[in-house]
Design an enzyme around this catalytic site. Sequence first.
Site, PDB file in Angstrom:
ATOM      1  N   HIS A   1     -10.099  -5.008  -3.504  1.00  0.00           N
ATOM      2  CA  HIS A   1      -8.772  -5.333  -2.971  1.00  0.00           C
ATOM      3  C   HIS A   1      -8.924  -5.766  -1.532  1.00  0.00           C
ATOM      4  CE1 HIS A   1      -9.644  -1.061  -2.467  1.00  0.00           C
ATOM      5  NE2 HIS A   1      -9.015  -1.148  -1.303  1.00  0.00           N
ATOM      6  N   MET A   2      -8.014  -6.615  -1.101  1.00  0.00           N
ATOM      7  CA  MET A   2      -7.970  -7.067   0.283  1.00  0.00           C
ATOM      8  C   MET A   2      -6.694  -6.515   0.909  1.00  0.00           C
ATOM      9  SD  MET A   2      -7.985 -11.005   1.624  1.00  0.00           S
ATOM     10  CE  MET A   2      -9.748 -11.301   1.492  1.00  0.00           C
TER      11      MET A   2
ATOM     12  N   ASP B   1       0.857  -1.190   0.000  1.00  0.00           N
ATOM     13  CA  ASP B   1       0.000   0.000   0.000  1.00  0.00           C
ATOM     14  C   ASP B   1       0.893   1.241   0.000  1.00  0.00           C
ATOM     15  OD1 ASP B   1      -3.206   0.562   1.029  1.00  0.00           O
ATOM     16  OD2 ASP B   1      -1.763   2.214   1.150  1.00  0.00           O
ATOM     17  N   ILE B   2       0.511   2.232  -0.782  1.00  0.00           N
ATOM     18  CA  ILE B   2       1.307   3.447  -0.932  1.00  0.00           C
ATOM     19  C   ILE B   2       1.312   4.273   0.361  1.00  0.00           C
ATOM     20  CG2 ILE B   2      -0.494   5.046  -1.737  1.00  0.00           C
ATOM     21  CD1 ILE B   2       1.396   5.839  -4.007  1.00  0.00           C
TER      22      ILE B   2
ATOM     23  N   ASN C   1     -12.737  -3.410   2.486  1.00  0.00           N
ATOM     24  CA  ASN C   1     -13.692  -2.316   2.614  1.00  0.00           C
ATOM     25  C   ASN C   1     -14.656  -2.376   1.434  1.00  0.00           C
ATOM     26  OD1 ASN C   1     -12.520  -1.179   4.953  1.00  0.00           O
ATOM     27  ND2 ASN C   1     -10.953  -0.184   3.714  1.00  0.00           N
TER      28      ASN C   1
ATOM     29  N   VAL D   1     -10.748   3.157  -3.492  1.00  0.00           N
ATOM     30  CA  VAL D   1     -10.375   2.616  -4.806  1.00  0.00           C
ATOM     31  C   VAL D   1     -11.426   1.585  -5.203  1.00  0.00           C
ATOM     32  CG1 VAL D   1      -8.664   1.341  -6.135  1.00  0.00           C
ATOM     33  CG2 VAL D   1      -7.906   3.022  -4.442  1.00  0.00           C
TER      34      VAL D   1
END
Length: 112
Positions: free
Chosen positions: A100-101, A30-31, A87, A96
């Site tokens: 995604h997990m 994650d960024i 989420n 986003v």
Amino acid sequence: MTDCIFCKIASGLIPAKIVYEDDRFVVFPDISPLYKTHLLIVPKRHIASVNEVDAAGDAALAGIFAVAKAAAEKVGVAAGGYRLTVNTGLHAGQVVMHFHMHLLAGEPLKPL
Ligand code: AMP
Ligand code: ZN
């Protein structure tokens, strides 16, 4: 899907530090990490959220827990433990809109 950031990463259009990849998933950091280890497990197929999962989407997501386990082992957090979070939608804070997990680990996590 041309404007989807995770589609671009999954297809290699935007470079990322890929931790794990197979025919259906990519895993990358994650960024904006919340913990020492914060990975995103992303299906290559564009599925906006759990709310959009249909039979094809369900098939595309099959095996995601094995991928999470493989990624956790690869970055050395499997034994220490980790949290997997998805989420979905506004109230969960999904920003986003490509499923995604999150894999959170590397230090004690705040209780849910
Ligand atoms: P969510 O709230 O579940 O939609 O989380 C989206 C996550 O994606 C956030 O934790 C962001 O920090 C992360 N993110 C957004 N853009 C990127 C990117 N280009 N590379 C890696 N992580 C990203
Ligand atoms: Zn996408």
